[in-house]
Motif scaffolding. Structure first.
Motif, PDB file in Angstrom:
ATOM      1  N   ALA A 127       0.833  -1.212   0.000  1.00 46.83           N
ATOM      2  CA  ALA A 127       0.000   0.000   0.000  1.00 46.83           C
ATOM      3  C   ALA A 127       0.863   1.257   0.000  1.00 46.83           C
ATOM      4  O   ALA A 127       0.574   2.229  -0.713  1.00 46.83           O
ATOM      5  N   GLU A 128       1.934   1.250   0.806  1.00 46.12           N
ATOM      6  CA  GLU A 128       2.843   2.398   0.822  1.00 46.12           C
ATOM      7  C   GLU A 128       3.508   2.587  -0.529  1.00 46.12           C
ATOM      8  O   GLU A 128       3.723   3.712  -0.986  1.00 46.12           O
ATOM      9  N   ASN A 129       3.864   1.473  -1.163  1.00 45.25           N
ATOM     10  CA  ASN A 129       4.497   1.552  -2.470  1.00 45.25           C
ATOM     11  C   ASN A 129       3.558   2.169  -3.500  1.00 45.25           C
ATOM     12  O   ASN A 129       3.967   2.999  -4.327  1.00 45.25           O
ATOM     13  N   GLU A 130       2.300   1.787  -3.453  1.00 46.01           N
ATOM     14  CA  GLU A 130       1.320   2.357  -4.374  1.00 46.01           C
ATOM     15  C   GLU A 130       1.141   3.849  -4.118  1.00 46.01           C
ATOM     16  O   GLU A 130       1.003   4.646  -5.050  1.00 46.01           O
ATOM     17  N   LYS A 131       1.153   4.218  -2.843  1.00 42.41           N
ATOM     18  CA  LYS A 131       1.022   5.633  -2.490  1.00 42.41           C
ATOM     19  C   LYS A 131       2.208   6.441  -3.011  1.00 42.41           C
ATOM     20  O   LYS A 131       2.045   7.536  -3.558  1.00 42.41           O
ATOM     21  N   LEU A 132       3.425   5.900  -2.844  1.00 39.05           N
ATOM     22  CA  LEU A 132       4.611   6.595  -3.337  1.00 39.05           C
ATOM     23  C   LEU A 132       4.602   6.694  -4.853  1.00 39.05           C
ATOM     24  O   LEU A 132       5.009   7.712  -5.426  1.00 39.05           O
ATOM     25  N   ARG A 133       4.129   5.623  -5.523  1.00 39.89           N
ATOM     26  CA  ARG A 133       4.084   5.675  -6.980  1.00 39.89           C
ATOM     27  C   ARG A 133       3.121   6.753  -7.460  1.00 39.89           C
ATOM     28  O   ARG A 133       3.429   7.511  -8.386  1.00 39.89           O
ATOM     29  N   ALA A 134       1.932   6.838  -6.794  1.00 38.87           N
ATOM     30  CA  ALA A 134       0.965   7.862  -7.193  1.00 38.87           C
ATOM     31  C   ALA A 134       1.513   9.263  -6.956  1.00 38.87           C
ATOM     32  O   ALA A 134       1.340  10.161  -7.788  1.00 38.87           O
ATOM     33  N   GLU A 135       2.175   9.455  -5.816  1.00 43.23           N
ATOM     34  CA  GLU A 135       2.750  10.776  -5.527  1.00 43.23           C
ATOM     35  C   GLU A 135       3.861  11.109  -6.510  1.00 43.23           C
ATOM     36  O   GLU A 135       3.994  12.241  -6.952  1.00 43.23           O
ATOM     37  N   ASN A 136       4.665  10.105  -6.876  1.00 44.77           N
ATOM     38  CA  ASN A 136       5.741  10.324  -7.832  1.00 44.77           C
ATOM     39  C   ASN A 136       5.183  10.720  -9.190  1.00 44.77           C
ATOM     40  O   ASN A 136       5.715  11.613  -9.867  1.00 44.77           O
ATOM     41  N   ASN A 137       4.100  10.064  -9.595  1.00 43.42           N
ATOM     42  CA  ASN A 137       3.477  10.416 -10.874  1.00 43.42           C
ATOM     43  C   ASN A 137       2.937  11.840 -10.851  1.00 43.42           C
ATOM     44  O   ASN A 137       3.009  12.561 -11.849  1.00 43.42           O
ATOM     45  N   ARG A 138       2.384  12.239  -9.680  1.00 38.68           N
ATOM     46  CA  ARG A 138       1.862  13.607  -9.579  1.00 38.68           C
ATOM     47  C   ARG A 138       2.982  14.639  -9.710  1.00 38.68           C
ATOM     48  O   ARG A 138       2.837  15.654 -10.378  1.00 38.68           O
ATOM     49  N   TYR A 139       4.109  14.361  -9.070  1.00 39.36           N
ATOM     50  CA  TYR A 139       5.243  15.280  -9.181  1.00 39.36           C
ATOM     51  C   TYR A 139       5.780  15.329 -10.609  1.00 39.36           C
ATOM     52  O   TYR A 139       6.116  16.398 -11.123  1.00 39.36           O
ATOM     53  N   LYS A 140       5.854  14.155 -11.250  1.00 43.16           N
ATOM     54  CA  LYS A 140       6.347  14.147 -12.626  1.00 43.16           C
ATOM     55  C   LYS A 140       5.447  14.966 -13.540  1.00 43.16           C
ATOM     56  O   LYS A 140       5.910  15.712 -14.395  1.00 43.16           O
ATOM     57  N   GLU A 141       4.125  14.816 -13.339  1.00 48.69           N
ATOM     58  CA  GLU A 141       3.178  15.555 -14.172  1.00 48.69           C
ATOM     59  C   GLU A 141       3.300  17.056 -13.945  1.00 48.69           C
ATOM     60  O   GLU A 141       3.239  17.849 -14.878  1.00 48.69           O
ATOM     61  N   ALA A 142       3.482  17.444 -12.661  1.00 49.62           N
ATOM     62  CA  ALA A 142       3.625  18.867 -12.367  1.00 49.62           C
ATOM     63  C   ALA A 142       4.923  19.418 -12.914  1.00 49.62           C
ATOM     64  O   ALA A 142       4.980  20.539 -13.430  1.00 49.62           O
ATOM     65  N   LEU A 143       6.015  18.634 -12.824  1.00 55.55           N
ATOM     66  CA  LEU A 143       7.306  19.102 -13.318  1.00 55.55           C
ATOM     67  C   LEU A 143       7.340  19.180 -14.838  1.00 55.55           C
ATOM     68  O   LEU A 143       8.125  19.937 -15.405  1.00 55.55           O
ATOM     69  N   THR A 144       6.472  18.404 -15.490  1.00 63.69           N
ATOM     70  CA  THR A 144       6.422  18.471 -16.950  1.00 63.69           C
ATOM     71  C   THR A 144       6.000  19.857 -17.425  1.00 63.69           C
ATOM     72  O   THR A 144       6.447  20.338 -18.468  1.00 63.69           O
ATOM     73  N   ASN A 145       5.153  20.527 -16.635  1.00 65.95           N
ATOM     74  CA  ASN A 145       4.653  21.851 -17.005  1.00 65.95           C
ATOM     75  C   ASN A 145       5.534  22.979 -16.483  1.00 65.95           C
ATOM     76  O   ASN A 145       5.160  24.140 -16.568  1.00 65.95           O
ATOM     77  N   ALA A 146       6.692  22.650 -15.868  1.00 71.55           N
ATOM     78  CA  ALA A 146       7.568  23.700 -15.326  1.00 71.55           C
ATOM     79  C   ALA A 146       8.148  24.534 -16.449  1.00 71.55           C
ATOM     80  O   ALA A 146       8.396  24.056 -17.554  1.00 71.55           O
ATOM     81  N   SER A 147       8.354  25.809 -16.141  1.00 72.22           N
ATOM     82  CA  SER A 147       8.897  26.729 -17.132  1.00 72.22           C
ATOM     83  C   SER A 147      10.175  27.359 -16.618  1.00 72.22           C
ATOM     84  O   SER A 147      10.417  27.446 -15.419  1.00 72.22           O
ATOM     85  N   CYS A 148      10.988  27.811 -17.547  1.00 74.02           N
ATOM     86  CA  CYS A 148      12.265  28.448 -17.190  1.00 74.02           C
ATOM     87  C   CYS A 148      11.994  29.816 -16.590  1.00 74.02           C
ATOM     88  O   CYS A 148      11.216  30.605 -17.146  1.00 74.02           O
ATOM     89  N   PRO A 149      12.636  30.202 -15.477  1.00 76.54           N
ATOM     90  CA  PRO A 149      12.385  31.510 -14.868  1.00 76.54           C
ATOM     91  C   PRO A 149      12.911  32.665 -15.697  1.00 76.54           C
ATOM     92  O   PRO A 149      12.508  33.799 -15.508  1.00 76.54           O
ATOM     93  N   ASN A 150      13.829  32.376 -16.640  1.00 77.76           N
ATOM     94  CA  ASN A 150      14.434  33.461 -17.433  1.00 77.76           C
ATOM     95  C   ASN A 150      13.705  33.693 -18.743  1.00 77.76           C
ATOM     96  O   ASN A 150      13.346  34.824 -19.078  1.00 77.76           O
ATOM     97  N   CYS A 151      13.485  32.599 -19.486  1.00 78.24           N
ATOM     98  CA  CYS A 151      12.900  32.753 -20.818  1.00 78.24           C
ATOM     99  C   CYS A 151      11.428  32.408 -20.879  1.00 78.24           C
ATOM    100  O   CYS A 151      10.752  32.717 -21.843  1.00 78.24           O
ATOM    101  N   GLY A 152      10.919  31.710 -19.884  1.00 76.03           N
ATOM    102  CA  GLY A 152       9.519  31.319 -19.888  1.00 76.03           C
ATOM    103  C   GLY A 152       9.233  30.037 -20.627  1.00 76.03           C
ATOM    104  O   GLY A 152       8.112  29.545 -20.622  1.00 76.03           O
ATOM    105  N   GLY A 153      10.248  29.452 -21.278  1.00 75.84           N
ATOM    106  CA  GLY A 153      10.070  28.203 -21.993  1.00 75.84           C
ATOM    107  C   GLY A 153      10.161  27.014 -21.079  1.00 75.84           C
ATOM    108  O   GLY A 153      10.376  27.137 -19.873  1.00 75.84           O
ATOM    109  N   PRO A 154      10.005  25.789 -21.645  1.00 73.75           N
ATOM    110  CA  PRO A 154      10.103  24.593 -20.811  1.00 73.75           C
ATOM    111  C   PRO A 154      11.501  24.442 -20.223  1.00 73.75           C
ATOM    112  O   PRO A 154      12.495  24.741 -20.877  1.00 73.75           O
ATOM    113  N   ALA A 155      11.547  23.978 -18.989  1.00 75.98           N
ATOM    114  CA  ALA A 155      12.818  23.852 -18.287  1.00 75.98           C
ATOM    115  C   ALA A 155      13.111  22.389 -18.026  1.00 75.98           C
ATOM    116  O   ALA A 155      12.235  21.634 -17.626  1.00 75.98           O
ATOM    117  N   ALA A 156      14.372  22.009 -18.232  1.00 74.79           N
ATOM    118  CA  ALA A 156      14.805  20.662 -17.878  1.00 74.79           C
ATOM    119  C   ALA A 156      14.971  20.574 -16.377  1.00 74.79           C
ATOM    120  O   ALA A 156      15.290  21.557 -15.717  1.00 74.79           O
TER     121      ALA A 156
END
Length: 730
Positions: A127-156
């Motif tokens: 159950a803990e593993n499933e919880k961590l996987r779901a949280e990890n997916n949420r972070y990955k999805e949020a980081l996918t939409n991150a933008s560069c603070p200088n140019c406003g484009g996508p950031a690695a």
């Protein structure tokens, strides 16, 4: 990786379990009470080498234990899972089993228990593993939409630090929260949307304001009556904790410097006061909580005094919202702790951090209250000084309507000898005070209404009150003094509740359970009503509260002495009905003789009417005075005076709040000597119907209006005449 290891452990456990079964020669069943072991016949059978090869091997026979045998071994297992040889022999003899049968049963039982525990642990880990996987997916999805603070484009991901990644994730979450709260507000309070707030959050990248939307909207929404709704939505501030901590630490540093620095930060003003040099302030603290918004006016003050209370008790009062609002009930009309981010360390309040909301008032319906949403931080410094600081949270970003905000304000407490403490208090706010009535404008502008002087004067008076209540050696020569410690404690507790009840009904606060029936004008009376039902401290029924404020050209001290004197009570108190008022008992509350709690008896001039008891507390300090009273039942007061519980004594307090009309021209901070007039607030609470479900009649409102206006006219006539006599004598 984690799952593969977990599955491998499952496989290894199953293999070991099968091996243990074959070694033990037993069978484990799912039913806990159903065990089978090898019978004595099977154990005595000849080995394979001794058997005739032509003979067919006999089928293994198993012995099923009786319910009694299983129950006895179960009970023994609970006490001793690993019995030795002696214990197994004794148990086998008692149960009629072979020692080896007992040994096999205990081995099987231990294996079963181990399997059960490991299955449970594996289920939890899964159950803990499933919880961590779901949280990890949420972070990955949020980081996918991150933008560069200088140019406003996508950031690695490699281009951003961990803190930046965390803030980006929070910004994405908060943008969704803005849209959700806008929808709720539109549904319940008729606000169409907050598109400019959403766009503002999207336009900001890593600034502090973008991470504090949930906190800031509280102050903004209160004007629409949706404050409580929003608080329930944004109750948790765990995600904002790093930014709140950073703000609190910076506020603490600013408070310490504001408390200790002199010129050029503070410059001398009139009447021995200090004025904050705003230009120097913004040079000294360039960041803070931002520049002063348009339309707001700065109020800053600093005062120092010595109080009769040790530093530990002072810190506890400030950090306990109930004690704080009780001690400063004349200033704090409502307060609540919304979130405790830290309780402190080492068993005290050092490092304590609380998110709070409070409403501050002046005892008059003519001065609007000031509501703040802030964080309170307590810290013990190296030199033994404790500091408690407040700083606003609701104005870290632009507001719809910014009425006021609290810059770093609070106090430094230094321990002195003999239970005394030195307190330096700093008040610094920015406020829109255009709604203040003209007759109160000078007292508000001078800082006497909300400034540091009023906070410290109230604290000093309350510390004296507490010290007096704890006194043991009371001289018995005065028949009016209550010498019983229990009686003093109960009577002071009852008086404290009376004062608090008066203060909550006399100001302009709309947070209490009152319904305003008439607006307050220059000469009007504000009338409010409330239904009292299941409160043992109030008589049941419909209660009317009427309050009005006016200016009178008599010094505050003379007004105070006139109103608290039982000999002049018949000149203004209609309820006394020209009866003789006599003080039956009193408790001194400090060095000033005006600070006391009294029990008065009204001896009616009409023999057909019964006598009446009145509980009264009078208190005064350099910033204002109170005379508060309430009729009380004779039987109930006898219980209180003998040390009984005062919480069940019904009270409807009325009284007066007396403030100077401005700072006096004399030195030394003395206000009442040589000043102008007084600002007097008169307030009544009256039970108009003992049935809570009854309808309020127009006649009741007219009656309470007439009562308060008649009282005002009587007071004006009496004190003006008295003042003229005193002037003629001088």
């Amino acid at each position: 990786m984690f799952q593969s290891n977990m599955f491998e452990s499952h496989h290894m456990f199953d293999m070991s379990l099968k091996n243990s079964e074959s070694e033990l020669g037993g069978t484990i069943r799912d039913d806990d009470n159903d065990y089978e072991t090898k019978s004595g016949t099977e154990m005595d059978a000849p080995s394979c080498d001794d058997q005739d090869p032509s003979q067919r091997p006999k089928k293994k026979r198993y012995h099923r234990h009786t319910q009694h045998q299983i129950q006895e071994m179960e009970n023994f297992f609970k006490e001793c899972p690993h019995p030795d040889d002696k214990q197994r022999k004794e148990l086998s003899r008692d149960l009629g089993l072979e020692p080896l049968q007992v040994k096999f049963w205990f081995q099987n039982k231990r294996t079963q228990m181990k399997a059960h525990h490991e299955r449970t642990e594996n289920a939890i880990l899964k159950a803990e593993n499933e919880k961590l996987r779901a949280e990890n997916n949420r972070y990955k999805e949020a980081l996918t939409n991150a933008s560069c603070p200088n140019c406003g484009g996508p950031a690695a991901l490699g281009e951003m630090s961990f803190d930046e990644q965390h803030l980006r994730i929070e910004n994405a979450r908060l943008r969704e929260e803005v849209d959700r709260i806008s929808t709720i507000a539109a549904k319940y309070v008729g606000i169409s949307s907050f598109p400019h707030l959403s766009s503002h959050l999207r336009s900001r990248s890593l600034d502090v304001g973008a991470g504090n939307f949930g906190a800031g909207m509280v102050g903004e929404m209160n004007m629409y009556g949706a404050g409580e709704l929003l608080r329930s939505v944004s109750g948790s501030v765990e995600a904002e904790k790093p930014m709140i901590v950073e703000l609190a630490v910076a506020a603490m540093e600013e408070l310490v410097k504001m408390a200790h620095d002199g010129e050029p930060l503070w410059v001398p003003g009139e009447n021995s006061t200090e004025i904050l040099n705003e230009n120097e302030y913004f040079r000294t603290f360039p960041r803070g909580i931002g520049p002063k918004p348009l339309g707001l006016k700065s109020e800053a003050s600093r005062e120092t005094t010595i109080v009769i209370m040790n530093h530990t008790n002072l810190v506890e009062i400030l950090m306990d919202v109930n004690q704080w609002s009780s001690v400063f009930c004349g200033i704090v009309s409502r307060a609540m702790t919304l979130e405790v981010l830290s309780t402190g360390v080492a068993g005290n309040y050092n490092g304590a951090l609380q998110v709070m909301t409070a409403e501050f008032q002046v005892p008059s319906p003519l001065v609007p209250t000031r509501e703040n949403y802030f964080v309170r931080y307590c810290k013990q410094h190296i030199d033994g000084i404790w500091a408690v600081v407040d700083v606003s949270l609701d104005n870290l970003r632009p507001s719809l309507i910014a009425r006021n905000r609290r810059r770093p304000s609070g106090c430094l407490i230094q321990e002195l000898q003999n239970g005394y403490s030195k307190v330096i208090w700093v008040e610094h706010v920015e406020v829109d005070d255009r709604a203040v009535h003209n007759i109160y404008r000078q007292v508000v502008n001078s800082g006497l209404a909300f400034g540091a002087k009023r906070w410290l004067a109230t604290l000093e008076r309350q510390c004296e009150r507490l010290a007096s209540s704890m006194a043991i050696n009371i001289p018995a020569g005065d028949l009016y003094v209550i010498t019983s410690p229990e009686g003093r404690k109960s009577m002071l507790k009852l008086a404290e509740r009376m004062v608090t009840s008066f203060c909550t009904g006399v100001g302009a606060s709309t947070a209490h359970a009152w319904t305003t029936l008439s607006a307050t004008g220059s000469d009007d009376v504000r009338v409010m009503t409330r239904k009292s039902m299941d409160d043992p401290g109030r008589p049941p029924g419909i209660v009317l509260s009427a309050a009005t404020s006016f200016w009178i050209s008599v010094p505050p001290k003379r007004v105070f002495d006139f109103l608290r004197d039982e000999n002049s009570r018949s000149e203004w108190d209609i309820l006394s009905n020209t009866g003789v008022v006599q003080e039956m008992a009193h408790i001194a509350n400090g060095r000033d003789p005006g600070n006391c709690v009294s029990l008065l008896r009204v001896n009616s001039a009409n023999s057909n009417q019964s006598n009446m008891l009145i509980l009264q507390e009078s208190c005064t300090d350099s910033t204002g005075s109170y005379v508060i009273y309430a009729p009380v039942d004779i039987v109930a007061m006898n219980v209180v005076l003998s040390g009984g519980d005062p919480d069940y004594v019904a009270l409807l307090p009325s009284g007066f709040a007396i403030l100077p009309d401005g700072p006096g021209p004399s030195g030394g901070g003395i206000i009442d000597v040589g000043s102008g007039g007084s600002l007097l607030t008169v307030a009544f609470q009256i039970l108009v119907d003992s049935v809570p479900t009854a309808k309020l009649s127009v006649g009741s409102v007219a009656t309470v209006n007439s009562l308060i206006k008649c009282t005002v006219e009587r007071i004006k006539a009496a004190v003006m005449c008295d003042n003229a006599k005193l002037k003629s004598l001088t």
